[in-house]
Design a protein around this motif. Sequence first.
Motif, mmCIF file in Angstrom:
data_model
loop_
_atom_site.group_PDB
_atom_site.id
_atom_site.type_symbol
_atom_site.label_atom_id
_atom_site.label_comp_id
_atom_site.label_asym_id
_atom_site.label_seq_id
_atom_site.Cartn_x
_atom_site.Cartn_y
_atom_site.Cartn_z
ATOM 1 N N TYR A 223 0.831 -1.203 0.000
ATOM 2 C CA TYR A 223 0.000 0.000 0.000
ATOM 3 C C TYR A 223 0.866 1.254 0.000
ATOM 4 O O TYR A 223 0.603 2.217 -0.719
ATOM 5 N N ARG A 226 3.003 1.835 -3.277
ATOM 6 C CA ARG A 226 2.196 2.372 -4.374
ATOM 7 C C ARG A 226 2.355 3.876 -4.493
ATOM 8 O O ARG A 226 2.218 4.437 -5.576
ATOM 9 N N GLU A 227 2.616 4.540 -3.385
ATOM 10 C CA GLU A 227 2.756 5.989 -3.399
ATOM 11 C C GLU A 227 3.864 6.439 -4.337
ATOM 12 O O GLU A 227 3.736 7.444 -5.022
ATOM 13 N N ASP B 66 -3.053 8.718 -5.360
ATOM 14 C CA ASP B 66 -4.213 7.973 -5.850
ATOM 15 C C ASP B 66 -4.911 8.749 -6.952
ATOM 16 O O ASP B 66 -5.324 8.180 -7.966
ATOM 17 N N GLN B 70 -5.504 7.623 -10.775
ATOM 18 C CA GLN B 70 -6.840 7.517 -11.368
ATOM 19 C C GLN B 70 -6.878 8.210 -12.725
ATOM 20 O O GLN B 70 -7.424 7.682 -13.691
#
Lengths: 262, 261
Positions: A223, A226-227, B66, B70
């Motif tokens: 998690y 992913r950054e 994020d 996206q």
Amino acid sequence: MTPGVPRWLLLPAALGAAFVLLPLVAIVARVPWGDFDELVTSEASREALLLSLRTSATSTVLCVLLGVPMAAVLARTSFPGQGVVRSLVLLPLVLPPVVGGLALLYTFGRRGLLGETLDVLGVQVAFSTAAVVLAQTFVALPFLVLSLEGALRTAGERYELVAATLGARPTTVFRRVTLPLVLPGLLSGAVLAFARALGEFGATVTFAGSLEGVTRTMPTQIYLLRETDADGAVALSLVLVVVAVLVIGLATRGRTAARGLS
Amino acid sequence: MTRALLALALLLPVGLVAGCGGEEDGTTLRVLAAASLAGSFEELAEELERTHDGVEVQVSSGGSTDLVAQVREGAPADVLATADTATMDVAVADGLIDGAPRTIATNVLQLAVPPGNPAGVTGLADLGDPADPPDLDRDVALVVCAPEVPCGAAAQRLARAAGVVLSPVSEERSVTDVLGKVISGEADAGLVYATDVRAVGDAVQGIVLPEAAEAVNRYPVAALADSAEPDLAREFLDLVLGDLGRQVLRDAGFGPPGPPS
């Protein structure tokens, strides 16, 4: 030749399989194979994988120690409110893991229900590896209880009754008859619990935090990675998938062997 | 009968899923905003809706990375605002941005402590020693963001500027996670943005850090190259950069954008 299934079942079955497998294919397609070794063997990744394996194994042992008696009581006794108790015990299955983590925080946290008691005893759960194990056990326990209770009910009480009429004490019956009879069910329950613990994420980040080598398990590492490095996260996910498949494969073998024994 | 039921059972999910699309009458402007900007942007979105008939503004908030991911994967969006310039630079490098991003606000880190400050934290000096490497010294349980996320990168810049080595008990992925640990009292202190401290009200106390001026975070905003409503996107940018935008952002605790950098 087995009786087989009606042919119309095949289409939805294939659809279901594709639904599960396609995302896996998509992941494999995105793995940067060129840097795979480097990504997977980095210090942070290795620490995370080792921590995950260690905590998941510990959680599985805890699940067996607590879950086997729970399943036995649920399957072999009847008491008022048993249905309610069963539903409550299975609650972690439906509880969003983040909420599960909060619940653990309110229980074992510094200001939680048991926080002060633990503090007096000199136990500090906050931000420790023990907190990870607690979170994993919390979410994984229902899987073991559920599959073992099912196995106990399917096995029935015939052999136990015979052993009892032959003069065996309850402990002997449990140890020599009941447990061997449901060993395959216990194994698959333990595998499910291990797999769930390995993938556990929400309760861990909420309750235990995230620090390399202490609380940062594989899912948390993925998690976080992913950054900065989506490819690295994908590669690491694949490692987690492979580990899970290996464990399940080994356990299925063990299960077949156990069935041969019983 | 059974057959009919079966057909119904198979078709039902399709119907339900299809029903989720909703009707789209007017125009929709889709704004992706870093979590800390969400509240201010909702307010500005309402303003745009008020002055434009038939226009609906959807503000989706999340972690900056994020949001960029996206957009990269093709999510329909018109405006992007991130919590730091590094994340926006990635979006620019990937060719997702139309024109040059502009800074709308700045933010500095503060120490958030539980109400009453049980550990008696006064500043960065209580959290680490210049001479002390990170060890198991856990007198004060400090929680920070991981260096991989904008607030964690800011925390590292801050520690460097202050000449302090932080030894956190946990490196979280988001400000929300850091605040959660402080609000629940699990942690004695957390490094978060001034706006985050203000947003949660009395749940935490903020300690202003003089060293924070050395590590100011800039919030860039930009229109997206694949926008379906480029004109409306520009109008929204003007609104955010205008007097009202400034006012709303100031009220939320953000600092002025300052000279372009």
